[in-house]
Design an enzyme around this catalytic site. Structure first.
Site, short mmCIF file in Angstrom:
data_model
loop_
_atom_site.label_atom_id
_atom_site.label_comp_id
_atom_site.label_asym_id
_atom_site.label_seq_id
_atom_site.Cartn_x
_atom_site.Cartn_y
_atom_site.Cartn_z
N SER A 42 77.16 91.17 -39.67
CA SER A 42 75.99 90.65 -40.38
C SER A 42 76.02 91.41 -41.97
CB SER A 42 74.61 90.83 -39.99
OG SER A 42 74.21 91.95 -39.87
N LYS A 102 70.13 96.30 -42.67
CA LYS A 102 70.32 95.14 -43.68
C LYS A 102 70.14 95.61 -45.13
CE LYS A 102 70.14 91.80 -40.41
NZ LYS A 102 71.22 91.00 -40.04
#
Length: 262
Positions: A42, A102
């Site tokens: 990701s 993230k």
């Protein structure tokens, strides 16, 4: 009798040494740095599967999630400082309790939207500059043996998997790479998200392959993340291995050792 006492004393000293070593290691992990292994794609190409880093837990202060198993007797955050837009952050998922990594995109009060794959912050586009193609071999990656998703369609085993790469610049001037897989992916066009007070909005750099704040917690995303769930900032990759096991030395990525996270 004396030799028996000496032997028992040696065992006791060994137990004490192990005990205090564990205490010191626990304090170090709680107060300063937490190890983190990248399990998914990701955050490509900023972070690759198999990158190993230490998370700086001093960056944002401490909450109960700073301790292993969330055992710190803390309400809210103490000794805290505000994270900056663009930081790469490890945080605890507010629902399932796993640790995520993230990029911080939205601060409290921000309005965030994706339109045609472009990020808008408070109504202004974050410019993207083309930066070539990110290439990798289409093969099982890391301990989970996941294969990458490719922009260039179905790729045979051992073939080259490609993704378009862009340099995105945030309002504070910080730039980072983002990757594109789908021309019009599910989360390339969204409603406007308003970040509540005391919360943050996160996105993965691999934009079409990231369950992040664009997705609700009920659907498997992270939604808006409360400040107390922040664990720390990722500053530098210490070690990297492309193989299924860390000790497969022939899969080590020496060019990523001690690489700064940008």
């Amino acid at each position: 009798m004396a030799s028996k006492t000496k032997g028992e004393g040696g065992i006791v000293e060994t137990i004490k040494t192990v005990f205090w070593a564990l205490v010191i290691a626990g304090l170090f992990r709680t107060l300063f740095f937490q190890p983190f292994w990248i399990p998914s794609e990701s955050m490509k190409d900023t972070l690759l599967i198999g990158d190993f880093l230490f998370v700086n837990k001093m960056a944002y202060g401490y909450s109960k999630y700073s301790c292993p198993f969330a055992l710190c007797p803390i309400t809210g955050r103490i000794l805290g400082s505000e994270p900056e837009r663009g930081d790469v952050v490890v945080f605890r998922h507010p629902v399932n309790g796993t640790d995520f990594i993230k990029r911080l995109i939205g601060l409290p009060g921000d309005k965030i939207q994706m339109k045609d794959g472009i990020l808008y912050i408070n109504g202004t586009a974050a410019p993207q500059q083309p930066d070539g193609i990110f290439e990798e071999v289409f093969e099982p990656q890391g301990p989970m043996r996941n294969r990458p998703r490719c922009e260039n369609g179905a790729v045979a085993e051992g073939g080259i998997c490609q993704k378009s790469r862009f340099i995105e610049t945030l309002p504070n001037g910080r730039s980072h790479d983002v990757l594109n897989i789908d021309a019009n992916g599910y989360a390339d066009n969204t409603d406007v998200f308003t970040v509540p007070d005391g919360h943050y909005f996160f996105m993965g750099d691999n934009r079409d392959n990231s369950q992040d704040s664009r997705y609700s917690q009920a659907s498997g995303g992270v939604g808006m993340v409360p400040a107390e769930y922040l664990i720390g900032r990722a500053d530098r990759i210490i070690f990297s291995s492309a193989g299924a096991r860390m000790w497969y030395f022939w899969t080590w990525r020496a060019d990523r050792f001690f690489k700064a996270v940008e």
